[in-house]
Write a protein that holds these residues in place. Structure first.
Motif, short mmCIF file in Angstrom:
data_model
loop_
_atom_site.label_atom_id
_atom_site.label_comp_id
_atom_site.label_asym_id
_atom_site.label_seq_id
_atom_site.Cartn_x
_atom_site.Cartn_y
_atom_site.Cartn_z
N THR A 17 0.84 -1.19 0.00
CA THR A 17 0.00 0.00 0.00
C THR A 17 0.88 1.24 0.00
N CYS A 61 -0.18 -4.79 -4.80
CA CYS A 61 -1.09 -4.25 -3.78
C CYS A 61 -1.97 -5.37 -3.21
N GLY A 105 -6.09 -5.64 -5.98
CA GLY A 105 -5.20 -4.50 -6.08
C GLY A 105 -4.24 -4.61 -7.25
N ASP A 164 -5.86 0.46 -4.74
CA ASP A 164 -4.94 -0.57 -4.25
C ASP A 164 -5.67 -1.83 -3.79
N HIS A 207 -1.01 -5.15 4.53
CA HIS A 207 -1.24 -3.75 4.16
C HIS A 207 -0.42 -2.83 5.07
#
Length: 255
Positions: A15, A24, A41, A68, A222
């Protein structure tokens, strides 16, 4: 049988943009021959093909419409309709309200709306939405991300995975994750904002959510650009008594 296990494969966890070796947010969740692409993502479609073709997917589930987490739906559309993919029927796509029009707005190049429904059979999520996809039972709850966003609990063979999507700590996520075997929880923020709305977890928040939900295991994902994965794991571990892992791209976890 090994094929009946509930499995989580990390396609990417970066991210807010993909790195050289990490796409992502995107995951493949599978059990008993059922395969669901969870978040799409940037860069995750390429990694998905290491495991399954688009035309062999049972469904796609999207937590929210930030790029994302959803941008590869655009290239998946072209793959599904204009390349070597042979769809027997449009791929079931579960996502926030307005997802079809959002895709069509980007994909349409003439006065004629792009036929996104030819590639995707769109189902809009709402709070408490539940569906059965092959061997998987999937329950979605609204979470706190400053925009329409969802978390999901996926169950199969008596095992359970809860995925936060992107969200601040909230009661709906804790309730959804209650007693789960694995909580896959974002840890984007280095610290909670001093002012304004919180829309992400810190690693400590991820640990607290896992602890409050009595999760069996925590996987942080993330992780923001200003945190190293090992730092996020260490900080979450200080607040959660169970095992803590990082969603390393390419890793597969048996649940």
């Amino acid at each position: 049988m090994v094929g009946d296990l509930l499995r989580l494969t990390v396609l990417g966890s970066a991210t807010p943009y993909a790195s050289v070796d990490n796409p992502c947010s995107g995951y493949l969740v599978s059990s008993g021959g059922t395969r669901v692409w969870v978040d799409a993502g940037s860069g995750t479609l390429a990694q998905l093909q290491r495991h399954v073709r688009l035309d062999a997917l049972d469904a796609i589930w999207i937590s929210h419409l930030h790029a994302d987490h959803s941008a590869d739906l655009l290239t998946a559309y072209y793959a599904a309709l204009y390349a070597d993919i042979q769809l027997a029927a449009p791929i079931p796509l579960y996502g926030p309200s307005g997802i079809a029009d959002r895709l069509a707005h980007f994909l349409t190049n003439t006065s004629k709306r792009s036929p996104v429904e030819s590639a995707f059979a769109v189902h809009e999520l709402d709070d408490g939405h539940q569906m059965r996809v092959g061997a998987l039972t999937m329950t979605s709850r609204v979470v706190a991300h400053g925009m329409p966003a969802f978390a999901v609990r996926i169950e199969a063979q008596g095992r359970s995975l809860a995925y936060s999507g992107d969200t601040a700590p909230c009661a709906n996520l804790t309730a959804l994750a209650e007693g789960c075997d694995v909580l896959l929880c974002e840890a984007e923020s280095t610290q909670a904002p001093a002012e304004g709305e919180q829309v992400h977890h810190t690693p400590e928040d991820a640990g607290d959510t896992a602890e409050a939900a009595r999760a069996g295991r925590l996987i942080v994902t993330h992780v923001g650009r200003f945190l190293a994965p090992h730092q996020a794991v260490a900080r979450a571990s200080a607040r959660f008594d169970g095992p803590v892992d990082y969603a390393t791209p390419g890793a597969t976890f048996s649940i």
